[in-house]
Design an enzyme around this catalytic site. Sequence first.
Site, PDB file in Angstrom:
ATOM      1  NE  ARG A  65      32.866  66.830  46.627  1.00 24.00           N
ATOM      2  CZ  ARG A  65      31.972  67.732  46.994  1.00 24.00           C
ATOM      3  NH1 ARG A  65      32.101  68.993  46.598  1.00 24.00           N
ATOM      4  NH2 ARG A  65      30.935  67.412  47.715  1.00 24.00           N
ATOM      5  N   GLY A 206      37.190  63.565  45.644  1.00 22.89           N
ATOM      6  CA  GLY A 206      36.807  64.225  44.396  1.00 22.89           C
ATOM      7  C   GLY A 206      37.829  65.228  43.889  1.00 22.89           C
ATOM      8  CB  CYS A 257      22.099  63.251  51.893  1.00 24.35           C
ATOM      9  SG  CYS A 257      22.352  64.955  52.361  1.00 24.35           S
ATOM     10  CG  ASP A 280      28.612  59.905  43.799  1.00 19.42           C
ATOM     11  OD1 ASP A 280      27.802  60.547  44.481  1.00 19.42           O
ATOM     12  OD2 ASP A 280      29.725  60.354  43.475  1.00 19.42           O
ATOM     13  CG  PHE A 494      18.931  53.484  57.416  1.00 17.53           C
ATOM     14  CD1 PHE A 494      20.005  53.953  56.675  1.00 17.53           C
ATOM     15  CD2 PHE A 494      18.691  54.040  58.671  1.00 17.53           C
ATOM     16  CE1 PHE A 494      20.846  54.944  57.191  1.00 17.53           C
ATOM     17  CE2 PHE A 494      19.524  55.028  59.185  1.00 17.53           C
ATOM     18  CZ  PHE A 494      20.601  55.468  58.433  1.00 17.53           C
TER      19      PHE A 494
HETATM   20  O1  SAT Z   1      33.606  64.396  45.944  1.00  9.49           O
HETATM   21  S1  SAT Z   1      33.902  63.193  46.702  1.00  9.49           S
HETATM   22  O2  SAT Z   1      34.111  62.127  45.755  1.00  9.49           O
HETATM   23  O3  SAT Z   1      35.083  63.405  47.538  1.00  9.49           O
HETATM   24  C1  SAT Z   1      32.626  62.758  47.704  1.00  9.49           C
HETATM   25  C2  SAT Z   1      31.383  63.519  47.556  1.00  9.49           C
HETATM   26  O4  SAT Z   1      31.356  64.712  47.803  1.00  9.49           O
HETATM   27  O5  SAT Z   1      30.358  62.905  47.200  1.00  9.49           O
HETATM   28 MN    MN Z   2      28.590  62.323  45.502  1.00  7.07          MN
END
Ligand code: SAT
Ligand code: MN
Length: 575
Positions: A65, A206, A257, A280, A494
């Site tokens: 991105r 993204g 992360c 996400d 983890f």
């Molecule tokens: O934005 S992306 O989908 O390329 C990945 C990210 O930054 O989490």
């Molecule tokens: Mn993300």
Amino acid sequence: MNLQKWLAEMQALCKPDRIYICDGSDEEYHRIAEEMVKCGALIALNPTLRPRSYLARSNPEDVARTEKDTFICSQQQEDAGPTNNWEEPGLMLQRLKKLFDGCMRGRTMYVVPYCMGPLTSPFSYFAVQLTDSPYAVLNMRWMTRMGSEVLALLKDHSFSPGVHSVGVPLSPGEKDSSWPCNPQNRLIVHFPEERSVWSFGSGYGGNALLGKKCLALRIASVIARDEGWFAEHMLITGITSPEGKKHYIAAAFPSACGKTNFAMLAPTLPGWKVECVGDDIAWMHWGADGRLWAINPEAGFFGVAPGTSERTNPNMLRALASDALFTNVALTPDGDVWWEGIGTPPPQGLISWLGVPWQPGTPAAHPNSRFTVSLKRSPICDPAAESPTGVPISAILFGGRRAHVVPLVTEAHSWRQGVLMGAMLSSERTAAAEGLVGEIRRDPFAMLPFCGYNMGDYFAHWLRMGQGEKKLPRIYSVNWFRKNSEGQFLWPGFGDNIRVIKWIFERLEGRGESMESSAGCLPKDLDLSGLQGIDLKALLSVDQKAWEHEVEEMKRYAERFKDRFPQELQSELSL
Ligand code: SAT
Ligand code: MN
């Protein structure tokens, strides 16, 4: 917005050779993929080792991105706020129309009707992406619900229009490159009032999969502000204790992360079970019962490949066993994929992400290389992952990558302190966006690159949402990445993160002993059974001086928002 009219306008502007309306079928997916294989834009992996899977290699100038090219073009500049790029919407539209004029010549314009969220959920949102990138189409197939069913439903729903072009028109007979892109003219533009997106010049992540950060976060955050809900950069995961008690947790971490690994955690404590709803994005609404209910608007994972292994995320390895799309990972001589941290040594004859024989000492897979795979392929997909009402959230976690200062876990005393924890989130930079890796940047709520409006108003929205008769989730700050003076990680992370969750469970159940600190409530103890050499004292220590410095930094940061920074947070900071 009328679909036919908009399509006709965009066709007249972009001037594609052909238009193709996606039906979302398996047959279509493989047909498009095989066409790409034929012209060298995709590599089919060995069907015995990795059935129905492909590898794409991007242009080295298009690997993440690009925040500097990302704009929020609200009518008023103050509504975009100090953390977003802004330009007057009329001027930006003129600029875009010039760029898009004839940009799809020689190409196909794919029409991708898609839905963010389960098709029958009242919280879902419909959209259409027009794109000249077949690679984007393949990704959208896994990341969203897309195709004929959505197209039929569009008749009864408003939708968000998005147009995407790699920005490389082809003259008759001109050979295409394997990853067309136009980095010099890259622009990812959001018009929040129109709920529309225009993206030009990039085919990566993204920037190109408009359902993800563009719609489900930047545009949706504006809708959520207006309608009184949350669109957040959070994973959602269901956790069941050995006693059979289940809680859902939402957690915000900046990109790269370990969100995906946490969402699919394989617990090292016996009897615990983790089931994943999403890795996400969370859309969260208050239910009639006063609880916060979350859906995952996405239908797949677009995860960072390097570091994914049997140790860090065994469930993801299972998910990736077939029907996966890889981008910028290395290729083995027998036609399979490899990346740093996969847990096996690099094989002889490895081909790097650049398509050349790999040289030891250089990255074989790009640090931001990715896999795309359907959520359904996860062996631990939560039974309620498709529930139209979502899942009830008991706790919200905010985490960053911090070598020092921030303790392993702290609990907020109040919603207000929790909002401050979110606002104070900071993290060392990763490869998910361009910039200096390792440098600490403030990333409030892990939403810095994704909040579609003034971040000061966003903080106020969070505070407001906690008012009234509600069963508020408890809020925690976590940091798996603390290091000792020798630079070694203090916490195994983890699967062992379940130990922190166990304490959170106890807190939710009204047990779990804690002690006060200026950073929030710390655990008195953690279940460390089976672990050796853990310096819990160091992990939970709050250095008063360093913490005060952290608060001062935040106060300075807050000044950027001027009078849009809420007074309540200001006073919480001064406590
Ligand atoms: O934005 S992306 O989908 O390329 C990945 C990210 O930054 O989490
Ligand atoms: Mn993300």
